[in-house]
Design a protein around this motif. Structure first.
Motif, PDB file in Angstrom:
ATOM      1  N   VAL A 107      -9.287   8.324 -23.065  1.00  0.00           N
ATOM      2  CA  VAL A 107      -7.931   7.794 -23.184  1.00  0.00           C
ATOM      3  C   VAL A 107      -7.252   7.865 -21.823  1.00  0.00           C
ATOM      4  CG1 VAL A 107      -5.661   8.136 -24.240  1.00  0.00           C
ATOM      5  CG2 VAL A 107      -7.748   8.391 -25.618  1.00  0.00           C
ATOM      6  N   SER A 108      -6.824   6.719 -21.335  1.00  0.00           N
ATOM      7  CA  SER A 108      -6.178   6.649 -20.028  1.00  0.00           C
ATOM      8  C   SER A 108      -4.726   7.095 -20.107  1.00  0.00           C
ATOM      9  CB  SER A 108      -6.223   5.209 -19.499  1.00  0.00           C
ATOM     10  OG  SER A 108      -7.553   4.798 -19.298  1.00  0.00           O
ATOM     11  N   HIS A 109      -4.271   7.763 -19.051  1.00  0.00           N
ATOM     12  CA  HIS A 109      -2.871   8.203 -18.859  1.00  0.00           C
ATOM     13  C   HIS A 109      -2.164   8.534 -20.178  1.00  0.00           C
ATOM     14  CE1 HIS A 109      -2.306   3.931 -19.633  1.00  0.00           C
ATOM     15  NE2 HIS A 109      -2.748   3.608 -18.424  1.00  0.00           N
ATOM     16  N   LEU A 110      -2.665   9.560 -20.852  1.00  0.00           N
ATOM     17  CA  LEU A 110      -2.072  10.004 -22.108  1.00  0.00           C
ATOM     18  C   LEU A 110      -0.620  10.406 -21.871  1.00  0.00           C
ATOM     19  CD1 LEU A 110      -2.533  10.800 -25.117  1.00  0.00           C
ATOM     20  CD2 LEU A 110      -3.113  13.089 -24.269  1.00  0.00           C
ATOM     21  N   LYS A 111       0.271   9.917 -22.733  1.00  0.00           N
ATOM     22  CA  LYS A 111       1.692  10.229 -22.595  1.00  0.00           C
ATOM     23  C   LYS A 111       2.399  10.007 -23.915  1.00  0.00           C
ATOM     24  CE  LYS A 111       2.244   6.932 -19.452  1.00  0.00           C
ATOM     25  NZ  LYS A 111       1.125   5.962 -19.550  1.00  0.00           N
ATOM     26  N   ALA A 112       3.589  10.600 -24.039  1.00  0.00           N
ATOM     27  CA  ALA A 112       4.509  10.304 -25.131  1.00  0.00           C
ATOM     28  C   ALA A 112       5.683   9.575 -24.497  1.00  0.00           C
ATOM     29  CB  ALA A 112       4.960  11.579 -25.830  1.00  0.00           C
ATOM     30  N   ALA A 113       5.639   8.244 -24.538  1.00  0.00           N
ATOM     31  CA  ALA A 113       6.538   7.410 -23.745  1.00  0.00           C
ATOM     32  C   ALA A 113       7.687   6.892 -24.595  1.00  0.00           C
ATOM     33  CB  ALA A 113       5.775   6.246 -23.133  1.00  0.00           C
ATOM     34  N   GLY A 114       8.889   7.267 -24.223  1.00  0.00           N
ATOM     35  CA  GLY A 114      10.066   6.790 -24.927  1.00  0.00           C
ATOM     36  C   GLY A 114      10.725   7.882 -25.738  1.00  0.00           C
ATOM     37  N   ALA A 163       0.277  18.431 -22.015  1.00  0.00           N
ATOM     38  CA  ALA A 163      -0.951  17.679 -21.774  1.00  0.00           C
ATOM     39  C   ALA A 163      -1.738  18.251 -20.600  1.00  0.00           C
ATOM     40  CB  ALA A 163      -0.616  16.213 -21.522  1.00  0.00           C
ATOM     41  N   LEU A 164      -1.049  18.601 -19.524  1.00  0.00           N
ATOM     42  CA  LEU A 164      -1.728  19.156 -18.353  1.00  0.00           C
ATOM     43  C   LEU A 164      -2.497  20.421 -18.691  1.00  0.00           C
ATOM     44  CD1 LEU A 164       0.698  18.791 -15.309  1.00  0.00           C
ATOM     45  CD2 LEU A 164      -1.680  18.028 -15.400  1.00  0.00           C
ATOM     46  N   ARG A 165      -1.951  21.226 -19.573  1.00  0.00           N
ATOM     47  CA  ARG A 165      -2.577  22.514 -19.901  1.00  0.00           C
ATOM     48  C   ARG A 165      -3.855  22.353 -20.722  1.00  0.00           C
ATOM     49  NH1 ARG A 165       2.986  25.409 -20.894  1.00  0.00           N
ATOM     50  NH2 ARG A 165       3.089  26.757 -19.055  1.00  0.00           N
ATOM     51  N   HIS A 166      -4.025  21.241 -21.391  1.00  0.00           N
ATOM     52  CA  HIS A 166      -5.197  21.083 -22.257  1.00  0.00           C
ATOM     53  C   HIS A 166      -6.472  21.168 -21.425  1.00  0.00           C
ATOM     54  CE1 HIS A 166      -8.075  19.348 -25.065  1.00  0.00           C
ATOM     55  NE2 HIS A 166      -7.210  19.615 -26.022  1.00  0.00           N
ATOM     56  N   PRO A 167      -7.476  21.900 -21.890  1.00  0.00           N
ATOM     57  CA  PRO A 167      -8.673  22.123 -21.062  1.00  0.00           C
ATOM     58  C   PRO A 167      -9.464  20.862 -20.733  1.00  0.00           C
ATOM     59  CG  PRO A 167      -8.967  23.013 -23.283  1.00  0.00           C
ATOM     60  CD  PRO A 167      -7.529  22.682 -23.144  1.00  0.00           C
ATOM     61  N   LEU A 168      -9.316  19.785 -21.503  1.00  0.00           N
ATOM     62  CA  LEU A 168     -10.074  18.569 -21.235  1.00  0.00           C
ATOM     63  C   LEU A 168      -9.250  17.486 -20.559  1.00  0.00           C
ATOM     64  CD1 LEU A 168     -12.372  18.312 -24.382  1.00  0.00           C
ATOM     65  CD2 LEU A 168     -12.897  19.178 -22.107  1.00  0.00           C
ATOM     66  N   THR A 169      -8.077  17.840 -20.069  1.00  0.00           N
ATOM     67  CA  THR A 169      -7.249  16.880 -19.335  1.00  0.00           C
ATOM     68  C   THR A 169      -7.749  16.718 -17.911  1.00  0.00           C
ATOM     69  OG1 THR A 169      -5.261  17.354 -20.640  1.00  0.00           O
ATOM     70  CG2 THR A 169      -4.934  16.403 -18.451  1.00  0.00           C
ATOM     71  N   MET A 170      -7.942  15.480 -17.505  1.00  0.00           N
ATOM     72  CA  MET A 170      -8.270  15.136 -16.126  1.00  0.00           C
ATOM     73  C   MET A 170      -7.026  14.558 -15.455  1.00  0.00           C
ATOM     74  SD  MET A 170     -11.886  13.292 -17.014  1.00  0.00           S
ATOM     75  CE  MET A 170     -12.788  13.951 -18.424  1.00  0.00           C
ATOM     76  N   VAL A 171      -7.126  14.260 -14.189  1.00  0.00           N
ATOM     77  CA  VAL A 171      -6.000  13.729 -13.424  1.00  0.00           C
ATOM     78  C   VAL A 171      -6.375  12.362 -12.869  1.00  0.00           C
ATOM     79  CG1 VAL A 171      -4.502  14.058 -11.415  1.00  0.00           C
ATOM     80  CG2 VAL A 171      -5.162  16.027 -12.826  1.00  0.00           C
ATOM     81  N   GLY A 172      -5.480  11.405 -13.065  1.00  0.00           N
ATOM     82  CA  GLY A 172      -5.648  10.080 -12.479  1.00  0.00           C
ATOM     83  C   GLY A 172      -4.324   9.615 -11.916  1.00  0.00           C
ATOM     84  N   SER A 173      -4.362   8.871 -10.835  1.00  0.00           N
ATOM     85  CA  SER A 173      -3.113   8.434 -10.212  1.00  0.00           C
ATOM     86  C   SER A 173      -2.484   7.262 -10.948  1.00  0.00           C
ATOM     87  CB  SER A 173      -3.365   8.035  -8.756  1.00  0.00           C
ATOM     88  OG  SER A 173      -4.085   6.811  -8.686  1.00  0.00           O
ATOM     89  N   ASP A 174      -3.301   6.378 -11.515  1.00  0.00           N
ATOM     90  CA  ASP A 174      -2.824   5.106 -12.058  1.00  0.00           C
ATOM     91  C   ASP A 174      -2.064   4.326 -10.988  1.00  0.00           C
ATOM     92  OD1 ASP A 174      -2.524   3.045 -13.849  1.00  0.00           O
ATOM     93  OD2 ASP A 174      -0.927   3.991 -15.012  1.00  0.00           O
ATOM     94  N   GLY A 175      -2.392   4.575  -9.723  1.00  0.00           N
ATOM     95  CA  GLY A 175      -1.750   3.833  -8.651  1.00  0.00           C
ATOM     96  C   GLY A 175      -2.097   2.350  -8.740  1.00  0.00           C
ATOM     97  N   LEU A 176      -1.085   1.495  -8.600  1.00  0.00           N
ATOM     98  CA  LEU A 176      -1.322   0.059  -8.664  1.00  0.00           C
ATOM     99  C   LEU A 176      -2.072  -0.412  -7.416  1.00  0.00           C
ATOM    100  CD1 LEU A 176       1.920  -1.382 -10.286  1.00  0.00           C
ATOM    101  CD2 LEU A 176      -0.194  -0.604 -11.356  1.00  0.00           C
ATOM    102  N   PRO A 177      -2.565  -1.648  -7.427  1.00  0.00           N
ATOM    103  CA  PRO A 177      -3.369  -2.115  -6.294  1.00  0.00           C
ATOM    104  C   PRO A 177      -2.607  -2.032  -4.977  1.00  0.00           C
ATOM    105  CG  PRO A 177      -3.602  -3.603  -8.153  1.00  0.00           C
ATOM    106  CD  PRO A 177      -2.527  -2.637  -8.516  1.00  0.00           C
ATOM    107  N   PRO A 178      -3.271  -1.605  -3.924  1.00  0.00           N
ATOM    108  CA  PRO A 178      -2.608  -1.554  -2.617  1.00  0.00           C
ATOM    109  C   PRO A 178      -2.405  -2.949  -2.057  1.00  0.00           C
ATOM    110  CG  PRO A 178      -4.929  -1.018  -2.390  1.00  0.00           C
ATOM    111  CD  PRO A 178      -4.668  -1.144  -3.861  1.00  0.00           C
ATOM    112  N   GLY A 179      -1.502  -3.046  -1.092  1.00  0.00           N
ATOM    113  CA  GLY A 179      -1.290  -4.307  -0.409  1.00  0.00           C
ATOM    114  C   GLY A 179      -0.150  -5.142  -0.938  1.00  0.00           C
ATOM    115  N   GLY A 180       0.541  -4.631  -1.982  1.00  0.00           N
ATOM    116  CA  GLY A 180       1.623  -5.410  -2.581  1.00  0.00           C
ATOM    117  C   GLY A 180       2.976  -5.184  -1.953  1.00  0.00           C
ATOM    118  N   GLY A 181       3.111  -4.147  -1.133  1.00  0.00           N
ATOM    119  CA  GLY A 181       4.391  -3.859  -0.499  1.00  0.00           C
ATOM    120  C   GLY A 181       5.408  -3.356  -1.496  1.00  0.00           C
ATOM    121  N   GLY A 182       6.690  -3.503  -1.154  1.00  0.00           N
ATOM    122  CA  GLY A 182       7.756  -3.060  -2.033  1.00  0.00           C
ATOM    123  C   GLY A 182       7.857  -1.553  -2.094  1.00  0.00           C
ATOM    124  N   ARG A 183       8.331  -1.074  -3.247  1.00  0.00           N
ATOM    125  CA  ARG A 183       8.459   0.362  -3.476  1.00  0.00           C
ATOM    126  C   ARG A 183       7.574   0.762  -4.649  1.00  0.00           C
ATOM    127  NH1 ARG A 183      14.841   2.053  -2.850  1.00  0.00           N
ATOM    128  NH2 ARG A 183      15.151   1.217  -0.742  1.00  0.00           N
TER     129      ARG A 183
END
Length: 530
Positions: free
Chosen positions: A247-254, A400-420
């Motif tokens: 499961v990618s970028h697990l979160k409770a959003a909203g 979520a971070l504390r869970h022993p099977l949690t990994m870390v991913g940046s989910d950084g968008l593609p480089p080269g787009g500029g902006g913020r």
């Protein structure tokens, strides 16, 4: 650099979670050839680097990257290597740069333009793409996934509905070809078109084509009010296909699901208890980032960019859009309902006119209502716009971070787009080590590094990586745990981290004394096993 390098006087955190220990390392031929107690390795024929008590650990593995296009850029992408990342899993959320069919090339280009900077995309197959990126070279190592969007668009464009028998057969053939070419797994992005039009049977049919042990990696159908149902769907698909699930970028959003991370983790744990191989990753921020068109409901997305732009100009479609956003029946990922117009910030657009402003700010500045501001930006930029969405709460992230099977991913968008762009693109891994290790004590240093090294290496079959031991690949980071921290923030996101002294990729110094050395030492990796 000489053929042999001795790293002397450091504290080894080996990636397994074991306690830090003083150790010297000998590197030769791109490998760690010896790990010994201090003073036991001779230095006569080696170049010596004195670490003076700094921590040496495996290179970090970014399990959720969108830097598929980085090799194609004229300028080296420094955003990950300066964090200590030596390997990136790319092709996430259903977005891989191949396959591409001639019949639907324009449709895929249109979809990709919403998140990637301009791409020629002259290739058709994954081997053709890999020939281009291999020739260009990689700053970090790449472990590519094949994306469901690309597979589906190649077969049937941006159409809604289930694939017919011919479409599905074409998708399965392309999936098989992707794994023969070296794909590490299959990814989906079920909040984006055309993935959001797919149902279990289609995804399962593709997942079954994967070699045993390769993961089904999913940006789930919903991370807000649909969170628990979406976890159940991901597990159901993997279980039916007999393949691992990630499961990618697990979160409770909203706001409506804040405080429910425990329930989400419990669902994952229950699946594991009955034998489903399921893992997940997170990023250490309370805001996400994606394409601005993700604010639109599923029906608005059918048919690709020309159809979406026509609807944005059609009063009846806009009225229906308004009703869907305001009523929120919970049947789609409604980002406006989740965090409000002030919580949606334009990150980057083609013209860079409104970068860094919320939709509420843009509405106030231009004298229109926020919905009209959204429409105006999308039309003016021809959908080429990304956003940052402030939708999460700290206690859910910490759980979520504390869970022993949690990994870390940046989910950084593609480089080269500029902006913020979101600061996670430049700061994810140092932020874990500073905020969640040193400052708050959520994780020990050893556990945090395990989550960023050996745990993802095992999940994605990255042979010889993720641990420091004799025979392992010399992908290494030297850092000062008392200093390391992220400099990037939402106001000024393109800033390298501090406290990362040296980074080795295959034994080559990619970062030396905190300075990127300007060489592409990475490689495209090959999956382990069949």
């Amino acid at each position: 650099m000489s053929e042999r390098t001795l790293l002397r006087g450091g504290r080894l955190v080996d990636g397994t979670g074991s306690p830090a220990t003083p150790a010297d390392l000998l590197l030769e031929g791109g490998l760690v050839v010896a790990v010994e107690a201090p003073g036991r390795l001779g230095a006569a024929t080696a170049q010596v680097r004195e670490l003076s008590g700094a921590v040496v650990c495996p290179g970090f593995i970014d399990v959720h990257s969108h830097a598929d296009n980085a090799p194609l850029l004229a300028e080296d992408d420094r955003s990950k290597i300066t964090q200590g990342v030596t390997t990136e899993v790319v092709g996430n959320c259903g977005f891989s740069l191949a396959p591409v069919s001639d019949a639907h090339r324009d449709a895929l280009r249109g979809l990709m333009s919403r998140v990637f900077p301009p791409l020629a995309a002259d290739w058709s197959t994954l081997p053709e793409l890999f020939a281009v990126t291999d020739a260009a070279g990689y700053v970090t190592n790449y472990a590519p996934l094949v994306g469901h969007h690309s597979l589906r668009v190649a077969a049937m464009g941006m159409a809604d509905g289930a694939p017919d028998a011919d479409h599905l057969a074409a998708m399965r053939r392309a999936t098989q070809e992707a794994f023969e070419a070296g794909a590490f797994g299959l990814s989906t992005g079920l909040i984006y078109p055309p993935g959001l039009f797919a149902r279990d049977a289609e995804i399962q049919a593709l997942a079954e084509v994967m070699p045993a042990g390769r993961p089904y990696v999913t940006h789930m159908r919903g991370e807000g009010r649909m969170l628990l149902d979406s976890i159940a769907e991901a597990i159901r698909i993997g279980e039916a296909a007999g393949r691992p699930v990630h499961v990618s970028h697990l979160k409770a959003a909203g706001r409506k699901v804040w405080g429910r991370m425990g329930e989400a983790l419990a669902l994952l744990d229950a699946a594991r208890e009955r034998g489903v191989d399921v893992t997940h990753d997170v990023y250490p921020y309370l805001a996400g980032s994606t394409m601005l068109t993700a604010t639109l409901p599923p029906w608005f997305q059918e048919g690709g960019n020309p159809s979406v732009l026509r609807r944005l100009a059609d009063p009846a479609s806009v009225d229906r859009l308004r009703r869907d956003i305001e009523s929120d029946d919970g049947a789609w990922e409604n980002h406006v309902d989740a965090c409000g117009w002030s919580g949606i910030v334009v990150a980057s657009t083609r013209s860079h006119t409104h970068d860094g402003k919320s939709l509420q700010q843009i509405a106030d500045d231009t004298g229109v209502e926020p919905l009209q501001a959204l429409i105006d930006v999308l039309r003016a930029e021809e959908l080429e716009a990304s956003m940052i969405i402030f939708s999460m709460r700290e206690d859910d992230l910490v759980e979520a971070l504390r869970h022993p099977l949690t990994m870390v991913g940046s989910d950084g968008l593609p480089p080269g787009g500029g902006g913020r762009p979101h600061p996670r693109m430049w700061g994810t891994f140092p932020r874990v080590l500073s905020r969640y290790v040193r400052e708050t004590g959520v994780l020990s240093l050893e556990e945090a590094i395990r989550k960023m090294t050996s745990l993802p290496a095992r999940r994605f079959g990255l042979q010889g990586r993720g641990e420091v031991r004799p025979g392992a690949v010399a992908d290494l980071v030297v850092l000062d745990p008392a200093v390391v921290h992220d400099e990037a923030d939402y106001a000024d996101p393109v800033r390298p981290a501090c406290g990362i002294a040296d980074v080795f990729v295959g034994g080559h110094p990619a970062v030396d004394g905190g300075t990127y050395m300007g060489r592409r030492h990475g490689t495209r990796l090959a999956p382990a096993g069949p």
